[in-house]
Design a protein around this motif. Structure first.
Motif, PDB file in Angstrom:
ATOM      1  N   VAL A   1       0.795  -1.230  -0.211  1.00 48.03           N
ATOM      2  CA  VAL A   1      -0.219   0.036   0.075  1.00 48.03           C
ATOM      3  C   VAL A   1       0.902   1.067   0.082  1.00 48.03           C
ATOM      4  CG1 VAL A   1      -1.556   1.082   1.359  1.00 48.03           C
ATOM      5  CG2 VAL A   1      -2.026  -1.160   0.965  1.00 48.03           C
ATOM      6  N   ARG A   2       1.801   1.398   0.669  1.00 42.87           N
ATOM      7  CA  ARG A   2       2.962   2.334   0.808  1.00 42.87           C
ATOM      8  C   ARG A   2       3.344   2.684  -0.642  1.00 42.87           C
ATOM      9  NH1 ARG A   2       7.422   2.618   4.957  1.00 42.87           N
ATOM     10  NH2 ARG A   2       7.441   4.669   4.125  1.00 42.87           N
ATOM     11  N   SER A   3       3.730   1.468  -1.217  1.00 44.56           N
ATOM     12  CA  SER A   3       4.617   1.879  -2.787  1.00 44.56           C
ATOM     13  C   SER A   3       3.619   2.228  -3.700  1.00 44.56           C
ATOM     14  CB  SER A   3       5.197   0.595  -2.869  1.00 44.56           C
ATOM     15  OG  SER A   3       4.192  -0.431  -3.188  1.00 44.56           O
ATOM     16  N   VAL A   4       2.214   1.919  -3.401  1.00 45.32           N
ATOM     17  CA  VAL A   4       1.212   2.064  -4.533  1.00 45.32           C
ATOM     18  C   VAL A   4       0.718   3.482  -4.182  1.00 45.32           C
ATOM     19  CG1 VAL A   4      -1.006   1.551  -5.217  1.00 45.32           C
ATOM     20  CG2 VAL A   4       0.505  -0.208  -4.797  1.00 45.32           C
ATOM     21  N   THR A   5       0.632   3.978  -3.029  1.00 49.62           N
ATOM     22  CA  THR A   5      -0.153   5.210  -2.658  1.00 49.62           C
ATOM     23  C   THR A   5       0.894   6.433  -2.214  1.00 49.62           C
ATOM     24  OG1 THR A   5      -0.130   4.653  -0.357  1.00 49.62           O
ATOM     25  CG2 THR A   5      -2.051   4.234  -1.762  1.00 49.62           C
ATOM     26  N   SER A   6       2.130   5.878  -2.126  1.00 49.55           N
ATOM     27  CA  SER A   6       3.158   7.044  -1.598  1.00 49.55           C
ATOM     28  C   SER A   6       2.896   7.571  -0.232  1.00 49.55           C
ATOM     29  CB  SER A   6       3.255   8.230  -2.505  1.00 49.55           C
ATOM     30  OG  SER A   6       3.917   7.615  -3.993  1.00 49.55           O
ATOM     31  N   LEU A   7       2.201   6.826   0.568  1.00 51.66           N
ATOM     32  CA  LEU A   7       1.713   7.094   1.895  1.00 51.66           C
ATOM     33  C   LEU A   7       2.859   6.886   2.847  1.00 51.66           C
ATOM     34  CD1 LEU A   7      -1.899   5.758   2.282  1.00 51.66           C
ATOM     35  CD2 LEU A   7      -1.198   8.279   2.050  1.00 51.66           C
ATOM     36  N   GLY A   8       2.870   7.633   3.900  1.00 49.86           N
ATOM     37  CA  GLY A   8       3.785   7.438   4.872  1.00 49.86           C
ATOM     38  C   GLY A   8       3.179   6.207   5.808  1.00 49.86           C
ATOM     39  N   LEU A   9       4.244   5.672   6.470  1.00 51.46           N
ATOM     40  CA  LEU A   9       4.069   4.212   7.270  1.00 51.46           C
ATOM     41  C   LEU A   9       2.764   4.459   8.126  1.00 51.46           C
ATOM     42  CD1 LEU A   9       5.037   1.444   7.994  1.00 51.46           C
ATOM     43  CD2 LEU A   9       6.257   2.341   9.942  1.00 51.46           C
TER      44      LEU A   9
ATOM     45  N   LEU B   1      -4.830   3.208   6.946  1.00 46.88           N
ATOM     46  CA  LEU B   1      -5.552   2.712   5.749  1.00 46.88           C
ATOM     47  C   LEU B   1      -5.823   0.982   5.710  1.00 46.88           C
ATOM     48  CD1 LEU B   1      -5.427   4.189   2.145  1.00 46.88           C
ATOM     49  CD2 LEU B   1      -5.595   1.705   2.650  1.00 46.88           C
ATOM     50  N   VAL B   2      -4.799   0.628   5.965  1.00 49.21           N
ATOM     51  CA  VAL B   2      -5.085  -0.974   5.885  1.00 49.21           C
ATOM     52  C   VAL B   2      -5.964  -1.487   6.999  1.00 49.21           C
ATOM     53  CG1 VAL B   2      -3.676  -3.356   6.306  1.00 49.21           C
ATOM     54  CG2 VAL B   2      -2.773  -1.464   4.619  1.00 49.21           C
ATOM     55  N   GLU B   3      -5.667  -0.915   8.323  1.00 47.51           N
ATOM     56  CA  GLU B   3      -6.474  -1.114   9.354  1.00 47.51           C
ATOM     57  C   GLU B   3      -8.079  -0.836   9.172  1.00 47.51           C
ATOM     58  OE1 GLU B   3      -4.174   0.380  12.658  1.00 47.51           O
ATOM     59  OE2 GLU B   3      -3.011  -1.464  12.660  1.00 47.51           O
ATOM     60  N   SER B   4      -8.130   0.113   8.562  1.00 48.72           N
ATOM     61  CA  SER B   4      -9.721   0.636   8.202  1.00 48.72           C
ATOM     62  C   SER B   4     -10.539  -0.009   7.050  1.00 48.72           C
ATOM     63  CB  SER B   4      -9.630   2.150   8.302  1.00 48.72           C
ATOM     64  OG  SER B   4      -9.135   2.593   7.065  1.00 48.72           O
TER      65      SER B   4
ATOM     66  N   PRO C   1     -12.858  -2.112   4.892  1.00 49.04           N
ATOM     67  CA  PRO C   1     -12.782  -2.119   3.268  1.00 49.04           C
ATOM     68  C   PRO C   1     -12.307  -0.340   3.177  1.00 49.04           C
ATOM     69  CG  PRO C   1     -14.874  -2.555   3.859  1.00 49.04           C
ATOM     70  CD  PRO C   1     -14.168  -2.686   5.088  1.00 49.04           C
ATOM     71  N   LYS C   2     -11.491  -0.026   2.415  1.00 47.46           N
ATOM     72  CA  LYS C   2     -11.095   1.175   2.118  1.00 47.46           C
ATOM     73  C   LYS C   2     -10.611   1.237   0.877  1.00 47.46           C
ATOM     74  CE  LYS C   2     -10.207   5.207   4.144  1.00 47.46           C
ATOM     75  NZ  LYS C   2     -10.975   6.209   4.658  1.00 47.46           N
ATOM     76  N   ALA C   3     -10.769   2.510  -0.039  1.00 44.83           N
ATOM     77  CA  ALA C   3     -10.347   2.734  -1.349  1.00 44.83           C
ATOM     78  C   ALA C   3      -8.829   3.120  -1.043  1.00 44.83           C
ATOM     79  CB  ALA C   3     -11.073   3.966  -1.963  1.00 44.83           C
ATOM     80  N   ILE C   4      -8.156   2.384  -1.991  1.00 42.91           N
ATOM     81  CA  ILE C   4      -6.366   2.713  -1.854  1.00 42.91           C
ATOM     82  C   ILE C   4      -6.352   3.506  -3.119  1.00 42.91           C
ATOM     83  CG2 ILE C   4      -4.163   1.538  -2.470  1.00 42.91           C
ATOM     84  CD1 ILE C   4      -5.452  -1.256  -1.498  1.00 42.91           C
ATOM     85  N   LYS C   5      -6.806   3.486  -4.220  1.00 47.12           N
ATOM     86  CA  LYS C   5      -6.526   4.292  -5.259  1.00 47.12           C
ATOM     87  C   LYS C   5      -7.979   4.526  -6.088  1.00 47.12           C
ATOM     88  CE  LYS C   5      -2.213   5.220  -6.600  1.00 47.12           C
ATOM     89  NZ  LYS C   5      -1.665   6.383  -6.984  1.00 47.12           N
ATOM     90  N   GLU C   6      -8.007   5.705  -6.442  1.00 38.31           N
ATOM     91  CA  GLU C   6      -9.428   6.012  -7.269  1.00 38.31           C
ATOM     92  C   GLU C   6      -9.169   6.482  -8.518  1.00 38.31           C
ATOM     93  OE1 GLU C   6     -11.132   8.713  -4.038  1.00 38.31           O
ATOM     94  OE2 GLU C   6     -12.347   6.858  -3.254  1.00 38.31           O
TER      95      GLU C   6
END
Length: 132
Positions: free
Chosen positions: A84-92, A98-101, A103-108
């Motif tokens: 998820v970090r590599s796909v979204t460029s989010l911080g740790l 995001l992962v813990e919440s 179902p959640k959209a990763i990319k839209e």
């Protein structure tokens, strides 16, 4: 690749098609209402729509953008967070939240190709993904 031969239609079908194409938006809506009320026919979702400009019938547009939704992470939460970090460029911290919440959209709004690629990466890491 050879082209398929032109399909032949009866004069009755061609005439009916010409009449449908010539309908105004208002007339098309009246036709839909008549089919519902008089004949009990419900139009299928996404079928044929009338173009506002010329009234010509057009097939509903094919979906071109997709949302990648994380549905779960199984027992490989850390690996899924890394992807998820590599796909979204989010911080740790943000990726973990995001992962813990889910179902959640990763990319839209991504292409089908990108959505499939992201899905494959996350599933390889042990996560569950859906494309909407």
């Amino acid at each position: 690749m050879a082209e398929a031969p032109a399909k032949e239609f009866s004069a009755e079908i061609t005439e009916l098609a010409d009449k449908l194409v010539a309908l105004t938006v208002k007339d098309a809506q009246a036709l839909v209402d008549c089919l519902k009320e008089v004949h009990g026919i419900e139009p299928a979702g996404g079928g044929v729509v009338m173009a506002a400009g010329g009234g010509a019938a057009e097939v509903a547009e094919e979906k071109t953008t997709f949302d990648v939704v994380l549905e779960g992470f199984g027992d490989k939460k850390i690996q899924v967070i890394k992807v998820v970090r590599s796909v979204t460029s989010l911080g740790l911290k943000e990726a973990k939240e995001l992962v813990e919440s889910c179902p959640k959209a990763i990319k839209e709004g991504v292409s089908q190709e990108d959505a499939d690629k992201i899905k494959a990466e996350i599933e390889a890491a042990g996560g569950a993904v859906s494309i909407k």
